[in-house]
Design an enzyme around this catalytic site. Sequence first.
Site, short mmCIF file in Angstrom:
data_model
loop_
_atom_site.label_atom_id
_atom_site.label_comp_id
_atom_site.label_asym_id
_atom_site.label_seq_id
_atom_site.Cartn_x
_atom_site.Cartn_y
_atom_site.Cartn_z
N CYS A 2 0.87 -1.17 0.00
CA CYS A 2 0.00 0.00 0.00
C CYS A 2 0.91 1.23 0.00
O CYS A 2 2.11 1.11 0.22
CB CYS A 2 -0.86 0.01 1.24
SG CYS A 2 -1.79 -1.52 1.43
N ARG A 27 1.63 1.40 -6.04
CA ARG A 27 1.78 0.47 -4.93
C ARG A 27 0.48 -0.25 -4.59
O ARG A 27 0.46 -1.18 -3.78
CB ARG A 27 2.26 1.21 -3.68
CG ARG A 27 3.61 1.88 -3.85
CD ARG A 27 4.00 2.59 -2.59
NE ARG A 27 4.22 1.67 -1.50
CZ ARG A 27 5.37 1.09 -1.22
NH1 ARG A 27 6.42 1.35 -1.94
NH2 ARG A 27 5.49 0.26 -0.20
N TRP A 74 -3.74 -1.87 -1.45
CA TRP A 74 -3.71 -3.14 -2.17
C TRP A 74 -4.20 -4.17 -1.16
O TRP A 74 -3.53 -4.45 -0.16
CB TRP A 74 -2.29 -3.46 -2.62
CG TRP A 74 -2.18 -4.69 -3.45
CD1 TRP A 74 -2.48 -4.82 -4.78
CD2 TRP A 74 -1.76 -5.99 -3.02
NE1 TRP A 74 -2.27 -6.11 -5.20
CE2 TRP A 74 -1.82 -6.85 -4.14
CE3 TRP A 74 -1.33 -6.52 -1.80
CZ2 TRP A 74 -1.48 -8.20 -4.07
CZ3 TRP A 74 -0.98 -7.86 -1.74
CH2 TRP A 74 -1.06 -8.69 -2.87
N ASN A 99 0.89 0.28 6.09
CA ASN A 99 1.29 -0.53 4.94
C ASN A 99 2.01 -1.74 5.52
O ASN A 99 2.94 -1.58 6.31
CB ASN A 99 2.25 0.29 4.07
CG ASN A 99 3.00 -0.55 3.06
OD1 ASN A 99 2.46 -1.54 2.56
ND2 ASN A 99 4.23 -0.19 2.78
N GLY A 100 1.56 -2.94 5.19
CA GLY A 100 2.22 -4.13 5.72
C GLY A 100 1.18 -5.10 6.26
O GLY A 100 0.00 -5.03 5.91
N GLU A 481 10.15 -14.34 -19.44
CA GLU A 481 9.87 -12.93 -19.19
C GLU A 481 8.81 -12.41 -20.19
O GLU A 481 7.90 -11.66 -19.82
CB GLU A 481 11.18 -12.12 -19.28
CG GLU A 481 11.04 -10.62 -19.14
CD GLU A 481 10.38 -10.16 -17.86
OE1 GLU A 481 10.18 -10.95 -16.93
OE2 GLU A 481 10.01 -8.97 -17.81
N LYS A 485 5.19 -10.86 -19.11
CA LYS A 485 4.71 -9.53 -19.53
C LYS A 485 3.34 -9.64 -20.16
O LYS A 485 2.45 -8.85 -19.85
CB LYS A 485 5.65 -8.89 -20.57
CG LYS A 485 6.97 -8.32 -20.15
CD LYS A 485 6.92 -7.12 -19.26
CE LYS A 485 6.76 -7.51 -17.81
NZ LYS A 485 7.96 -7.62 -17.02
N GLU A 488 0.60 -10.51 -17.54
CA GLU A 488 0.40 -9.41 -16.59
C GLU A 488 -0.49 -8.31 -17.12
O GLU A 488 -1.38 -7.83 -16.43
CB GLU A 488 1.76 -8.75 -16.35
CG GLU A 488 2.42 -9.02 -15.08
CD GLU A 488 3.71 -8.24 -14.98
OE1 GLU A 488 3.88 -7.59 -13.96
OE2 GLU A 488 4.55 -8.26 -15.91
N HIS A 504 7.52 -33.03 -24.73
CA HIS A 504 7.31 -33.80 -23.49
C HIS A 504 5.99 -33.42 -22.83
O HIS A 504 5.82 -33.67 -21.63
CB HIS A 504 8.49 -33.58 -22.54
CG HIS A 504 9.79 -34.05 -23.13
ND1 HIS A 504 10.08 -35.38 -23.32
CD2 HIS A 504 10.85 -33.37 -23.64
CE1 HIS A 504 11.27 -35.50 -23.88
NE2 HIS A 504 11.75 -34.28 -24.10
N LYS A 602 3.09 -2.59 -7.66
CA LYS A 602 4.48 -2.50 -8.11
C LYS A 602 5.47 -3.09 -7.11
O LYS A 602 6.35 -3.84 -7.47
CB LYS A 602 4.81 -1.02 -8.36
CG LYS A 602 6.20 -0.78 -8.91
CD LYS A 602 6.29 -1.17 -10.35
CE LYS A 602 7.68 -1.06 -10.91
NZ LYS A 602 7.83 -1.90 -12.11
C1 F6R Z 1 6.77 -8.09 -13.33
C2 F6R Z 1 7.32 -7.50 -12.13
C3 F6R Z 1 7.45 -8.34 -10.93
C4 F6R Z 1 8.69 -7.94 -10.12
C5 F6R Z 1 8.72 -8.71 -8.79
C6 F6R Z 1 9.98 -8.41 -8.01
O1 F6R Z 1 6.70 -7.19 -14.38
O2 F6R Z 1 7.65 -6.35 -12.10
O3 F6R Z 1 7.46 -9.70 -11.24
O4 F6R Z 1 9.83 -8.20 -10.86
O5 F6R Z 1 7.60 -8.37 -8.03
O6 F6R Z 1 10.09 -7.06 -7.73
P1 F6R Z 1 11.47 -6.38 -7.41
O7 F6R Z 1 12.31 -6.48 -8.62
O8 F6R Z 1 11.13 -4.98 -7.05
O9 F6R Z 1 12.06 -7.15 -6.26
#
Ligand code: F6R
Length: 607
Positions: A2, A27, A74, A99-100, A481, A485, A488, A504, A602
């Site tokens: 949050c 966040r 969040w 937050n937490g 990756e 993307k 997501e 397989h 994020k």
């Molecule tokens: C995907 C993404 C997440 C972060 C993950 C780790 O696009 O951004 O998978 O990579 O939450 O976050 P960090 O790198 O901040 O530890």
Amino acid sequence: MCGIVGAVSHRDVVADLVEGLRRLEYRGYDSAGVAILNDGNIQNRRAVGKVAKLADLIKEQPLTGTTGVAHTRWATHGVPAERNAHPHRSGEDVVVVHNGIIENHAELRDSLKADGYTFQSETDTEVIAHLLARHLKSGLSLEASVKAAREELVGAYGMAAISPHEPDVMVVARAGSPLVIGIADDEHLIASDVFALLPITQRFIFLEEGDVAVLSRKTIAIFDSENNAVVRDEKFSEVSAENTEKGHYEHYMLKEIYEQPAVIAETLEGRIYKGRLLEESFGHTATELFDKTKNIHIIACGTSYHAGLVAKYWLEEIGIPCHVEVASEYRYRQVVVPEGTLFISVSQSGETADTLAALRAGKGAKYLGCLTVCNVPESSLVRESDVAVMTRAGKEIGVASTKAFTTQLVALRLITIALARRQGMNQDQEKALVEELHALPRQVEVVLELADEIKAMAASFADKQNALFLGRGTFYPIAMEGALKLKEISYIHAEAYAAGELKHGPLALVDEIMPVVCALPDDPLLEKVLSNLQEVRARGGELFLFSDKKVKIPLDKYQDLKLDDICPSTAPIVYSIPLQLLSYFVALEKGTDVDQPRNLAKSVTVE
Ligand code: F6R
């Protein structure tokens, strides 16, 4: 995950609190709220949905005040609903944002209920509000109440509390979640991230684990976890509010994709020169650690984990055994640490709860030392690691990581070169690798010029429900990756497989409507990948390829985008770019919320 903002000031702070929330929306964006002290009362406004909803509500029902707290949520405990939105209050005594996660909230709730407190929400945060009220009622000041509550609360939190009984004071506490104090003229502010406060100030104090701070307009008193009065240094942030705006781009994600040539160059700046790695730029401790490194463990989450997986190929190629693991698994299992192992965490935010917990577990194990590859200089991971190799991607706001990923790869590539020196790499070999890094920003620029073609390709994806991404070698994690993307931001179910694994099992999924995405660099595994793609075509699968200009594709039907003159050692970095753009344009086609996809946030500061 949050975001919290607060202020004690001489002026009306409501607009700044809402702007702070808007800047922290990355966040969490399930609901938002503001509480203000006004004439001995607490006034609050809370709304479900994004901060814009809260701003509309405040327009309809205005608020004013000089002391206030605000929050963007969040959801963890309790669904997104107005009753669960912060700030949470205990009558007219106190109001908090948090937050937490409070792990012992259930037992505290029972004890507070037994004392007659009634709960309006399902959140763990409301427990804090009533706990503080109970202490205030027993005659404690707000400061003493927060300090007493700190002893009772188990879990990770950053919190801020204000009370009409002490209208010019705000008390904040940090235990496991980031919290920063902003210093401005005749006022003090707090936030989960400096970003929230940049339009007001660039002067900050970063609280440390266990700190409580008592703020008024003119004073700041900080107490460590042992309750000693301490002084924490003031820092000046180089980041200004202007360079964190979207500019002419439709989305932050697009802006961040286009920033990659510049931030990759920035990440290389001062670290390579005339075909040499300037190892001193990592600092003395790093050099000493590299001298002793025989093994590496890389721990990370999500996109950062994928960067670690690419590095595994690079490191084992030079003879250094490397184990890569997601932090949420690593932290809860018995890990064997061979002698001479360096622990490397990789993280954009430096605040990811699992990665931080893994680092702390690593510090208790027999590692040589702990190095972090991180993007946020003031973050917990940087502060708690022995060495930090900073990616210089600048603030990343789009929830889907792009420029942070490619700069992590650049940093890991530099570390690989430093270690390759110790493995007997000669100067000519080093020169060749460094030149390839040097050429990288321009190569990324050239790929970005292909955006229109990638957009055209994306149009075929809009009606898809599923997609497969294939790759071999370093291109397997790049496929992972690419799939992450796509899922997501477009909500298309996408999976990545090592191309050789196709037969397989996953080949059963391939039919005429299954899109299969694959990078085809001109590398020694090309023929192998091409035969895997034959297998796809034999089942009618629809191919979307990103291939080197030199590669001849002996397949009957496919869509292909040609990339030119890509260097072998940096190819995984360059080929990430079209995959990012593909996901972006597919999400645009589908009309999803690119920068703030559903259910995500994020910075994952909860477990
Ligand atoms: C995907 C993404 C997440 C972060 C993950 C780790 O696009 O951004 O998978 O990579 O939450 O976050 P960090 O790198 O901040 O530890």
